[in-house]
Scaffold this motif. Structure first.
Motif, PDB file in Angstrom:
ATOM      1  N   ILE A 119       0.773  -1.382   0.040  1.00 51.38           N
ATOM      2  CA  ILE A 119       0.319   0.311  -0.004  1.00 51.38           C
ATOM      3  C   ILE A 119       1.047   1.097   0.353  1.00 51.38           C
ATOM      4  CG2 ILE A 119      -2.038   1.695   1.647  1.00 51.38           C
ATOM      5  CD1 ILE A 119      -2.518  -1.785   2.787  1.00 51.38           C
ATOM      6  N   TYR A 128       3.856   1.025   2.791  1.00 49.47           N
ATOM      7  CA  TYR A 128       3.024   0.217   3.856  1.00 49.47           C
ATOM      8  C   TYR A 128       3.244  -1.463   3.163  1.00 49.47           C
ATOM      9  CZ  TYR A 128       1.817   3.451   6.884  1.00 49.47           C
ATOM     10  OH  TYR A 128       1.592   4.427   8.221  1.00 49.47           O
ATOM     11  N   CYS A 138       6.700  -0.197   7.087  1.00 47.77           N
ATOM     12  CA  CYS A 138       6.184   1.085   7.077  1.00 47.77           C
ATOM     13  C   CYS A 138       7.483   1.451   6.188  1.00 47.77           C
ATOM     14  CB  CYS A 138       5.984   1.887   7.895  1.00 47.77           C
ATOM     15  SG  CYS A 138       5.542   3.356   7.208  1.00 47.77           S
ATOM     16  N   ALA A 191      -3.870   0.349   6.624  1.00 49.17           N
ATOM     17  CA  ALA A 191      -2.151   0.393   7.090  1.00 49.17           C
ATOM     18  C   ALA A 191      -2.375   1.078   8.523  1.00 49.17           C
ATOM     19  CB  ALA A 191      -1.975   1.026   6.211  1.00 49.17           C
ATOM     20  N   SER A 195      -0.013   0.133  11.892  1.00 46.77           N
ATOM     21  CA  SER A 195       0.551   1.085  12.543  1.00 46.77           C
ATOM     22  C   SER A 195       0.175   1.487  14.005  1.00 46.77           C
ATOM     23  CB  SER A 195       1.364   2.163  11.716  1.00 46.77           C
ATOM     24  OG  SER A 195       0.650   2.944  10.768  1.00 46.77           O
ATOM     25  N   GLY A 214      -3.921  -4.749   2.153  1.00 47.19           N
ATOM     26  CA  GLY A 214      -3.805  -4.761   3.051  1.00 47.19           C
ATOM     27  C   GLY A 214      -4.542  -6.022   4.070  1.00 47.19           C
ATOM     28  N   ILE A 217      -1.104  -7.347   5.238  1.00 49.89           N
ATOM     29  CA  ILE A 217      -0.460  -6.626   5.684  1.00 49.89           C
ATOM     30  C   ILE A 217      -1.324  -6.723   7.006  1.00 49.89           C
ATOM     31  CG2 ILE A 217       0.455  -3.988   6.561  1.00 49.89           C
ATOM     32  CD1 ILE A 217       0.526  -3.244   3.899  1.00 49.89           C
TER      33      ILE A 217
END
Ligand code: 2AM
Ligand code: CA
Length: 257
Positions: A119, A128, A138, A191, A195, A214, A217
Motif C-alpha cells: 500500500i 506499507y 512502513c 495501514a 501501524s 491490506g 499486512i
C-alpha cells in the motif's frame, strides 16, 4: 536472488515509477468520469496506472492472472494459482478533491493465500508492505504486533458509506471509541490500523482490490480482518469488513445489530 526478493524489488520499482506518473499528473488537467454515480468516479490516471502495472506484470510473469479494479480479470471465478490483485488508485475521490490521502495497492495471492501486500501512500512517501511470515513494514521500519487495545481506547475509522447508510450503527460504535475518523481510502485506513494509529476500520462494502493488500499486512501484525458477521473474507465478492485487534473486534461485534 530468490523469487520473493525478485518480486519485492520489482514491485517497489514499479510503485516508484507509478507514483512519478501520479505526481506529474498534478500539473495537468485530469479527465474525470462517473462510474456508477456522482460519488464513484474514475480518472484517466486510474486507467493509466492500471495499464502501467498490467504491462509490467505480464512482461515479467506472463502466466499469472491479474485482477484490477478498472479493467482486468473481472471474469475471475476462482483464486487458483498466482493472482495479482491491484488497485491503481485507492481513494480516487481524495486524489481528485484533495491531491492526497490516496494509495497505489498491489497484492499477490497464491491459491487464495496472501503472500505479498503493498500500500503506497504516494504523497507521504510511505510504503506499507508485508511478506507472508516475514513481517510488515512502513518503509524501513518493522511494524510491531498490534496492541490489544479496546475500542474505548483508540480512534476508529468508519467508511463514509456506512455513516451515510446506517448512521445509528456508526454512531453507536463511534461513541464507544476515543473518536471517529473518516478518511476515504480503505488501503490507508487499514495501514493505519496496522501501524497503531487507529484501533479499527469498518466498511460496509469493499471490493477484492480494496481488501487484498491490506489483508496481507493485517495478518503480519496480528490483526483480525473479517466480515462484520465474523466470517472469513471472500475475495471473489464484495465484503462488509472490520479490521481490528482481537479485543476491539469483539467490542465492535458487540455493538453490531
Ligand atoms: P476507490 O477509491 O478505489 O474506489 C472509500 O470509503 C473507500 O471505499 C475507498 O477505498 C474506495 O476505493 C472504496 N470504494 C468506493 N466506492 C466503492 C464501491 N462502489 N465498491 C467498493 N468499494 C468502493
Ligand atoms: Ca481504485
Amino acid at each position: 536472488m530468490d523469487q520473493i526478493e525478485k518480486r519485492h524489488s520489482l514491485i517497489k520499482a514499479w510503485l516508484q515509477e507509478a507514483a512519478a506518473l501520479l505526481r506529474e499528473s498534478f500539473n495537468k488537467e485530469l479527465e474525470i468520469k462517473e462510474k456508477t454515480s456522482r460519488t464513484d468516479l474514475v480518472t484517466n490516471m486510474d486507467r493509466a496506472i492500471e495499464v502501467f502495472l498490467y504491462e509490467k506484470i505480464t512482461a515479467h510473469f506472463p502466466d499469472e492472472r491479474i485482477l484490477g479494479e478498472e479493467s482486468v480479470g473481472h471474469d475471475i471465478q476462482d483464486l487458483e494459482g498466482i493472482v495479482w490483485i491491484i488497485d491503481p488508485i485507492d481513494g480516487t475521490l481524495n486524489f481528485i478533491k484533495q491531491g492526497e490521502n490516496f494509495a497505489i495497492m498491489i497484492a499477490i495471492y497464491e491459491d487464495g493465500v496472501g503472500h505479498m501486500g503493498y500500500i503506497y501512500d504516494v504523497v507521504r512517501d510511505e510504503l506499507y508492505f508485508a511478506i507472508r511470515d516475514n513481517g510488515a513494514y512502513c518503509n524501513e521500519r518493522r511494524l510491531p504486533l498490534v496492541q490489544e487495545l479496546p475500542l474505548s481506547e483508540g480512534l476508529v475509522a468508519i467508511s463514509n458509506r456506512l455513516v451515510v447508510a446506517d448512521a445509528d450503527e456508526a454512531r453507536r460504535i463511534a461513541k464507544k471509541s476515543s473518536g471517529l475518523r473518516v478518511n476515504g481510502s480503505a488501503g490507508l485506513e487499514t495501514a493505519w490500523v496496522a501501524s497503531g494509529k487507529l484501533v479499527a476500520y469498518i466498511a460496509p462494502s469493499l471490493a477484492p482490490w480494496d481488501i487484498a493488500a491490506g489483508m496481507v499486512i493485517a495478518e503480519e501484525v496480528g490483526l483480525v480482518y473479517r466480515q462484520v458477521t465474523g466470517k472469513e473474507i471472500n475475495l471473489l465478492q464484495n465484503n462488509a469488513v472490520i479490521v481490528a485487534n482481537r479485543c476491539a473486534f469483539q467490542d465492535i461485534r458487540n455493538e453490531w445489530r
